[in-house]
Design an enzyme around this catalytic site. Structure first.
Site, mmCIF file in Angstrom:
data_model
loop_
_atom_site.group_PDB
_atom_site.id
_atom_site.type_symbol
_atom_site.label_atom_id
_atom_site.label_comp_id
_atom_site.label_asym_id
_atom_site.label_seq_id
_atom_site.Cartn_x
_atom_site.Cartn_y
_atom_site.Cartn_z
ATOM 1 N N ASP A 201 -9.364 -10.164 40.222
ATOM 2 C CA ASP A 201 -9.502 -11.611 39.998
ATOM 3 C C ASP A 201 -9.535 -11.991 38.515
ATOM 4 O O ASP A 201 -9.341 -13.148 38.165
ATOM 5 C CB ASP A 201 -10.781 -12.126 40.659
ATOM 6 C CG ASP A 201 -10.699 -12.062 42.179
ATOM 7 O OD1 ASP A 201 -9.575 -12.081 42.711
ATOM 8 O OD2 ASP A 201 -11.753 -11.980 42.825
ATOM 9 N N GLY B 159 -14.242 -5.567 46.560
ATOM 10 C CA GLY B 159 -12.795 -5.530 46.768
ATOM 11 C C GLY B 159 -12.136 -4.527 45.837
ATOM 12 O O GLY B 159 -12.546 -4.372 44.687
#
Lengths: 425, 425
Positions: free
Chosen positions: B146, B15
């Site tokens: 994250d 990602g």
């Protein structure tokens, strides 16, 4: 201060925008410049509800700092209402109460920053007051992110929401582009707009930066056809490797039913009908059809409150909407709404002109046919030409601790003079 | 150029973030400064997949303009892959192919900008090459929005996503504040984070601007209890008039099941499990319980690609992650990952230090208990102290036609020298 000067009241109603308070600042600054006409300047909390309940703020001597903060604060600084007056026949007491408040505060001017419906109600209120021995002037101040205000080139609030939507879609396109080769191949963004697709077609502004973007635009004005949609998605995935999509929350199928899980959910519990969720529906549809990973985003409030992405052009339109309303009052007008008239298109030169509030009241400006391609899934060069100037310019914004330095302004309420009144609907 | 100098390859995996390309620029600029060690600098398209398929770009002589554009472009400029190599036992052919490509391009250094898993695989690949007569150095370049990278103070990419999330929540709070008296009383924003709630607690940064914000924070680390949640919502609506909420996409109930309509949908069609939708679930829950209007937003990709809201601190961390990786190679290290070490906290002073890739590989850094209040629905002052410096500073961005001037950079691929290879999973 002349003996003829009267007090002013300003209020905000309906869905808010990132620039509505610039209009408030425009009203306040312009009214202060004309003490020969305007004495005290008041703002009502929660729109007309604050008038009924006598929740009134004196903004005549707002400090420079507060005025500056007002100019950049998103949302309604004086709190907006979703509260419609009853008709006079249904509830004459409401009208008598408003007259009582206006008399007590010597209000001669009512500037209402709301949707068409609210502004017409405000005019009726002013007319009622005038007929009952308390002469009142009512002037509308335009605002709506939906851009559906008729007779105006565009609506203050739309340009900033459009800039947010187009920026978000551009950035998500860059993300999808990164991932499409081995992962996600479809991304869809849901824009506000129940009946009109203006914010949806604003997604087409991405073409100004990436002309070849594989983009499908699905505005509320065109009914959704699943087969045609999936065919276009297939074409784009096959030829470009991925497909970006923007859709109106109010998209309907050929039978006029909303394409939205959310709507179904809400209908089940019968509480209310709130749109939002069509992006998920389309995302699932594409994932099922092509067995590929898909993503969807629903920015909701973020698109109408993005103070950090305000269009400078839109900001000026909002600020000048407030000033134009005061000018209309100075010109002796009543029951009018200043709307944007275009003098020249390249570059965009515009000014406010006054139209009769009644003339725009029941009109809703949809995206015209000439802005949409025949298949209803793309926009034309004419649409791009219309949209581009509206998002032009970036308004400077102060940051604090890494965040926009915006917070609800605190105001002192004028001590109440009248008997307590609770506005209920 | 010395005779010992070898070529470099850089690739991106997993990602993406708004600042991952700043790391690419850091690698390229730093490697160019050391021709005694590094000769040509290549980038592979689609991470390791581009190595296998020999899709390689020579970035040694990237123009200044392209380097500048690389530094601000969100997403992965060289396209990221979600493609994991098989183990050597499963598929030795993949390893032989990579060795073939590395030999053909005289690659001596492999900089992999990916998640933990990808970086460990890259190290295994490098070890395989070294064992087979082609000495290779492999260095990781950290990135993840994250923030779950162990042993590092934070992860490059997190600060910008956190700035986006906090700004969005702040602006939506202003909107909700405007409307709550007569309309919407609850708004919930959904943040990315399947197992960790770092982006969710970043919503707490709003307290730096509005200390009294009626905010509930629901990170993935705490199991959801419907009764306790609704009680807190009731308290806040009763005392403050409204309630703002931020929730991790991966929130689970006391049985470990995801609280998400989306998940249910996807389980039905069995295609894949993709999170997203818990905000809608909570929004419906509150609407049903209190009979009030609610709103929810799911920014999805927008939070990780917001080039217009990059944290300058985060940008510097990403840029220097690339430089630190090259420095580690110059220092003769292999199989390491430069991570962020804090020297001083107020103001934040940090530097990169190298840790063994294997040491961080299987660790996932959750939000620690001391950052969450006992009821699990708010953050502590310690959390705020940790988060605040990470979103500090606004990076300048050029605008064109009212939009960020970002678009996929075009690169010329090196003509292929080897037989065609198709990487399949």
């Amino acid at each position: 201060m002349s003996q003829q000067s009267k007090n002013v009241i300003y209020a905000q109603a309906g869905g808010v925008s990132a620039v509505i308070n610039a209009s408030a600042a425009g009203v306040i600054e312009m009214a202060k410049r004309h003490p020969e006409a305007f004495n005290k300047i008041y703002a009502a909390r929660n729109g007309i509800k604050g008038v009924l309940e006598e929740e009134i703020i004196d903004v005549t001597h707002l400090t420079e700092d507060k005025l500056d903060r007002l100019k950049i604060q998103p949302g309604a600084a004086f709190e907006a209402c979703r509260f419609d007056l009853d008709t006079f026949e249904e509830n004459p007491g409401q009208y008598e109460r408003i007259l009582e408040v206006f008399k007590a505060y010597d209000i001669g001017y009512f500037f209402y920053n709301g949707g068409n419906g609210s502004m017409v109600t405000a005019q009726k209120v002013a007319d009622y007051c005038t007929q009952n021995g308390h002469p009142m002037t009512c002037i509308g101040v335009a605002k709506t992110i939906d851009n559906d205000l008729a007779l105006s080139h565009c609506s203050p609030g739309f340009g900033s929401a459009a800039k947010y939507i187009a920026t978000s879609l551009l950035e998500a396109t860059m993300d999808l582009y990164s991932m499409h080769n081995t992962s996600t191949k479809f991304f869809v963004l849901e824009a506000m707009g129940r009946n009109v697709g203006w914010l949806t077609i604003a997604g087409g502004l991405v073409k100004n930066i990436i002309p070849e973007v594989p983009l499908l635009i699905l505005p509320a004005e065109r009914q959704f056809n699943k087969t045609k949609f999936l065919n276009r998605v297939r074409d784009l995935i096959n030829t470009k490797g991925y497909c970006v999509c923007i859709v109106s929350e109010g998209l309907t199928d050929e039978n006029g039913n909303y394409i939205s899980i959310e709507n179904v959910e809400h209908t089940h519990n019968n509480a209310y009908t709130q749109l939002g969720g069509v992006a998920h529906t389309l995302s699932h549809m594409v994932a099922e059809e092509f067995g590929c990973k898909t993503h969807s985003a629903i920015p909701d409030y973020l698109q109408r409150s993005a103070s950090h992405l305000v269009s400078q052009t839109d900001w000026e339109m909002a600020y000048r909407a407030g000033k134009a309303a005061v000018q209309a009052a100075l010109d002796g007008l009543h029951g009018v709404l200043p709307v944007i008239e275009v003098i020249d298109t390249c570059p965009l030169v515009w000014r406010y002109k006054n139209v009769d509030l009644m003339e725009v009241a029941d009109l809703e400006k949809s995206v015209p046919d000439e802005y949409l391609t025949e298949d209803g899934m793309d926009i034309t060069p004419a649409a791009l030409e219309y949209l581009t100037p509206l998002i032009k310019g970036e308004r400077a914004l102060a940051y604090k601790h890494g965040l926009p330095d915006i917070r609800p302004l605190e105001f002192n309420y004028v001590p109440q003079k009248l008997t307590r009144y609770i506005a209920v609907k």
